[in-house]
Scaffold this motif. Structure first.
Motif, PDB file in Angstrom:
ATOM      1  N   ALA A   1      79.255  47.604  25.010  1.00 62.75           N
ATOM      2  CA  ALA A   1      80.601  47.038  25.025  1.00 62.75           C
ATOM      3  C   ALA A   1      80.575  45.523  25.240  1.00 62.75           C
ATOM      4  CB  ALA A   1      81.432  47.705  26.113  1.00 62.75           C
ATOM      5  N   ASP A   2      81.445  44.824  24.496  1.00 63.75           N
ATOM      6  CA  ASP A   2      81.656  43.394  24.742  1.00 63.75           C
ATOM      7  C   ASP A   2      82.999  43.153  25.424  1.00 63.75           C
ATOM      8  OD1 ASP A   2      83.784  43.223  22.706  1.00 63.75           O
ATOM      9  OD2 ASP A   2      82.177  43.314  21.234  1.00 63.75           O
ATOM     10  N   THR A   3      83.742  44.231  25.667  1.00 62.72           N
ATOM     11  CA  THR A   3      85.077  44.150  26.240  1.00 62.72           C
ATOM     12  C   THR A   3      85.343  45.377  27.098  1.00 62.72           C
ATOM     13  OG1 THR A   3      85.962  42.927  24.335  1.00 62.72           O
ATOM     14  CG2 THR A   3      87.567  44.099  25.694  1.00 62.72           C
ATOM     15  N   PHE A   4      85.969  45.185  28.247  1.00 62.32           N
ATOM     16  CA  PHE A   4      86.534  46.312  28.977  1.00 62.32           C
ATOM     17  C   PHE A   4      87.722  45.815  29.782  1.00 62.32           C
ATOM     18  CE2 PHE A   4      83.720  44.677  32.281  1.00 62.32           C
ATOM     19  CZ  PHE A   4      84.372  44.959  33.477  1.00 62.32           C
ATOM     20  N   PHE A   5      88.461  46.751  30.354  1.00 68.08           N
ATOM     21  CA  PHE A   5      89.637  46.415  31.146  1.00 68.08           C
ATOM     22  C   PHE A   5      89.467  46.969  32.553  1.00 68.08           C
ATOM     23  CE2 PHE A   5      90.906  45.962  26.828  1.00 68.08           C
ATOM     24  CZ  PHE A   5      91.733  44.848  26.837  1.00 68.08           C
ATOM     25  N   LEU A   6      89.864  46.163  33.523  1.00 69.63           N
ATOM     26  CA  LEU A   6      89.687  46.465  34.941  1.00 69.63           C
ATOM     27  C   LEU A   6      91.057  46.632  35.590  1.00 69.63           C
ATOM     28  CD1 LEU A   6      88.148  46.525  37.689  1.00 69.63           C
ATOM     29  CD2 LEU A   6      88.202  44.013  37.627  1.00 69.63           C
ATOM     30  N   GLY A   7      91.274  47.771  36.215  1.00 66.68           N
ATOM     31  CA  GLY A   7      92.492  48.007  36.975  1.00 66.68           C
ATOM     32  C   GLY A   7      92.195  47.937  38.459  1.00 66.68           C
ATOM     33  N   THR A   8      93.034  47.222  39.194  1.00 67.80           N
ATOM     34  CA  THR A   8      92.910  47.129  40.644  1.00 67.80           C
ATOM     35  C   THR A   8      94.290  47.307  41.260  1.00 67.80           C
ATOM     36  OG1 THR A   8      93.145  44.706  40.588  1.00 67.80           O
ATOM     37  CG2 THR A   8      90.889  45.610  40.551  1.00 67.80           C
ATOM     38  N   THR A   9      94.328  47.384  42.584  1.00 69.27           N
ATOM     39  CA  THR A   9      95.604  47.622  43.247  1.00 69.27           C
ATOM     40  C   THR A   9      95.611  46.982  44.623  1.00 69.27           C
ATOM     41  OG1 THR A   9      97.220  49.369  43.766  1.00 69.27           O
ATOM     42  CG2 THR A   9      94.907  49.811  44.295  1.00 69.27           C
ATOM     43  N   ASN A  10      96.804  46.800  45.137  1.00 70.18           N
ATOM     44  CA  ASN A  10      97.011  46.224  46.454  1.00 70.18           C
ATOM     45  C   ASN A  10      98.133  47.013  47.116  1.00 70.18           C
ATOM     46  OD1 ASN A  10      98.658  44.266  48.285  1.00 70.18           O
ATOM     47  ND2 ASN A  10      96.664  43.278  48.104  1.00 70.18           N
ATOM     48  N   PRO A  11      97.976  47.418  48.370  1.00 70.73           N
ATOM     49  CA  PRO A  11      98.995  48.274  48.995  1.00 70.73           C
ATOM     50  C   PRO A  11     100.364  47.625  49.090  1.00 70.73           C
ATOM     51  CG  PRO A  11      97.386  47.515  50.619  1.00 70.73           C
ATOM     52  CD  PRO A  11      96.841  47.172  49.278  1.00 70.73           C
ATOM     53  N   GLU A  12     100.428  46.293  49.070  1.00 72.31           N
ATOM     54  CA  GLU A  12     101.717  45.605  49.169  1.00 72.31           C
ATOM     55  C   GLU A  12     102.199  45.074  47.827  1.00 72.31           C
ATOM     56  OE1 GLU A  12     101.246  42.554  52.056  1.00 72.31           O
ATOM     57  OE2 GLU A  12     101.111  43.955  53.751  1.00 72.31           O
ATOM     58  N   ARG A  13     101.287  44.777  46.902  1.00 71.12           N
ATOM     59  CA  ARG A  13     101.674  44.147  45.640  1.00 71.12           C
ATOM     60  C   ARG A  13     101.610  45.076  44.430  1.00 71.12           C
ATOM     61  NH1 ARG A  13     101.470  38.549  46.227  1.00 71.12           N
ATOM     62  NH2 ARG A  13     101.789  38.079  48.426  1.00 71.12           N
ATOM     63  N   GLY A  14     100.967  46.221  44.548  1.00 69.45           N
ATOM     64  CA  GLY A  14     100.920  47.145  43.431  1.00 69.45           C
ATOM     65  C   GLY A  14      99.710  46.960  42.537  1.00 69.45           C
ATOM     66  N   SER A  15      99.782  47.541  41.343  1.00 71.03           N
ATOM     67  CA  SER A  15      98.638  47.598  40.434  1.00 71.03           C
ATOM     68  C   SER A  15      98.606  46.419  39.480  1.00 71.03           C
ATOM     69  CB  SER A  15      98.671  48.911  39.645  1.00 71.03           C
ATOM     70  OG  SER A  15      98.613  50.020  40.512  1.00 71.03           O
ATOM     71  N   ASP A  16      97.414  46.155  38.948  1.00 73.27           N
ATOM     72  CA  ASP A  16      97.194  45.008  38.076  1.00 73.27           C
ATOM     73  C   ASP A  16      96.114  45.385  37.065  1.00 73.27           C
ATOM     74  OD1 ASP A  16      97.439  41.924  37.643  1.00 73.27           O
ATOM     75  OD2 ASP A  16      95.281  42.263  37.830  1.00 73.27           O
ATOM     76  N   THR A  17      96.212  44.852  35.858  1.00 69.54           N
ATOM     77  CA  THR A  17      95.211  45.080  34.816  1.00 69.54           C
ATOM     78  C   THR A  17      94.679  43.747  34.346  1.00 69.54           C
ATOM     79  OG1 THR A  17      96.544  46.943  34.040  1.00 69.54           O
ATOM     80  CG2 THR A  17      94.714  46.266  32.652  1.00 69.54           C
ATOM     81  N   SER A  18      93.361  43.646  34.211  1.00 73.05           N
ATOM     82  CA  SER A  18      92.765  42.413  33.704  1.00 73.05           C
ATOM     83  C   SER A  18      91.736  42.729  32.629  1.00 73.05           C
ATOM     84  CB  SER A  18      92.114  41.601  34.832  1.00 73.05           C
ATOM     85  OG  SER A  18      91.027  42.296  35.392  1.00 73.05           O
ATOM     86  N   HIS A  19      91.488  41.742  31.790  1.00 72.25           N
ATOM     87  CA  HIS A  19      90.517  41.835  30.701  1.00 72.25           C
ATOM     88  C   HIS A  19      89.187  41.260  31.161  1.00 72.25           C
ATOM     89  CE1 HIS A  19      88.374  39.588  27.529  1.00 72.25           C
ATOM     90  NE2 HIS A  19      88.692  40.570  26.717  1.00 72.25           N
ATOM     91  N   ARG A  20      88.091  41.862  30.730  1.00 72.00           N
ATOM     92  CA  ARG A  20      86.756  41.322  30.968  1.00 72.00           C
ATOM     93  C   ARG A  20      85.990  41.345  29.649  1.00 72.00           C
ATOM     94  NH1 ARG A  20      88.875  40.032  34.967  1.00 72.00           N
ATOM     95  NH2 ARG A  20      88.146  40.136  37.129  1.00 72.00           N
ATOM     96  N   GLY A  21      85.300  40.258  29.342  1.00 72.57           N
ATOM     97  CA  GLY A  21      84.534  40.180  28.113  1.00 72.57           C
ATOM     98  C   GLY A  21      83.220  39.466  28.321  1.00 72.57           C
ATOM     99  N   GLY A  22      82.275  39.724  27.443  1.00 74.80           N
ATOM    100  CA  GLY A  22      80.963  39.095  27.499  1.00 74.80           C
ATOM    101  C   GLY A  22      80.129  39.571  26.326  1.00 74.80           C
ATOM    102  N   ARG A  23      78.870  39.248  26.338  1.00 74.35           N
ATOM    103  CA  ARG A  23      77.984  39.746  25.293  1.00 74.35           C
ATOM    104  C   ARG A  23      77.736  41.242  25.480  1.00 74.35           C
ATOM    105  NH1 ARG A  23      73.634  35.168  23.568  1.00 74.35           N
ATOM    106  NH2 ARG A  23      74.942  33.342  23.986  1.00 74.35           N
TER     107      ARG A  23
END
Length: 316
Positions: free
Chosen positions: A190-212
């Motif tokens: 894979a040259d791309t994936f997506f990372l989901g994280t969360t915070n008990p006060e702020r909720g969930s977030d999705t970010s992109h990650r890429g590389g070789r």
């Protein structure tokens, strides 16, 4: 993360600046001053102007939320241009359904959700976070609390041809707690994936990650990847500093194969100079798989691609 506005509505996440996890990571990385200078990029926390036009033309997004059992997952959302509709400055309607077999099929409303919308061809992306107020078959809606663009770094340029989400063949769905050799091969290429994280006060977030291809390493049922220089805000790592829950989403853009992973992640700061410190930041993320869903959940197919030209070289 959000930025203070006088118009914040009761019941919405208050704009209180960076949370404790983000500021802790920024300080340790030595980027606190740079992060503060960039914080105005988060204004306004509503869907207006260019963001509305950008969303209206997109055909691909990834959402992070919890399933009915409370487990965190990230899932693809696709549709024709217009399937993402800003019906008000604080309401995003998503005219798409999560198919049977998807880890988030049947997800409940009334929870925090994070969305990243990507146009691979022009390497543009926007993050939208808020409360999932509707989760019916064929329709999702988010009460928007944060909306902001991200830089084009590490986005692998590609052209996707949307398929018909309603006619997709998800193939044989495999649910497991262990990676198979085929899973490891998909991750390793894979040259791309997506990372989901969360915070008990702020909720969930999705970010992109890429590389070789190969920038995500597989070690049994643990994965790790080096951190690359970015915008110095550390949204994802800041969340992980507070809550280790995480989700990953991998694709084979040629075949539509998908791999959804749910587990925990932690940031290691001892990678400086070690093999695999591709970004020369001394940081890496280590993810432990707890559950997975493997299938073919992406109806879109890649017809052209062009690697991001400044991906760090692999160092192991």
């Amino acid at each position: 993360m959000s930025k203070t506005t006088d118009s914040a509505e009761p019941g919405r996440l208050a704009d209180v600046g960076f949370h404790a996890g983000e500021t802790a990571v920024q300080r340790r990385a030595g980027t606190r001053e740079e992060a503060e200078r960039l914080s105005p990029m988060l204004d306004p926390a509503e869907l207006r102007g260019g963001i509305v036009a950008f969303l209206a033309g997109r055909t691909f997004a990834v959402i992070t939320a919890r399933d009915a059992d409370g487990r965190l997952w990230s899932s693809p959302l696709t549709g024709p241009a217009g399937f993402l509709e800003a019906v008000t400055p604080t309401t995003l309607s998503i005219h798409a359904r999560l198919p049977e077999g998807d880890a988030l099929h049947g997800l409940p409303a009334g929870q925090q959700a994070g969305l990243v919308v990507v146009e691979f061809a022009t390497r543009r992306r926007v993050r939208v976070n808020g409360t999932l107020t509707t989760a019916d078959d064929g329709a999702l809606a988010i009460d928007v609390e944060q909306a902001y663009g991200n830089c084009p770094q590490y986005i692998h340029q590609r052209v996707l041809v949307p398929g018909d989400p309603g006619q997709r063949d998800v193939g044989d769905i495999r649910r497991d707690a262990r990676l198979s050799p085929a899973d490891a091969e998909l991750i390793g290429g894979a040259d791309t994936f997506f990372l989901g994280t969360t915070n008990p006060e702020r909720g969930s977030d999705t970010s992109h990650r890429g590389g070789r291809p190969g920038f995500v390493r597989v070690d049994g049922d643990r994965l790790w990847w080096p951190d690359y220089p970015g915008n110095n805000l550390f949204n994802s790592f800041g969340n992980l500093a507070v809550d280790p829950e995480a989700s990953l989403l991998f694709f084979d853009f040629d075949t539509g194969r998908t791999l959804q992973l749910s587990g925990t992640a932690e940031v290691h700061w001892d990678a400086a100079g070690r093999p695999g410190d591709d970004g020369q930041t001394g940081r890496r993320a280590v993810f432990t798989v707890r559950r997975l869903v493997a299938g073919r959940l992406l109806p879109s197919r890649q017809i052209a691609d062009n690697p991001y030209p400044r991906n760090p070289a692999l160092t192991d």
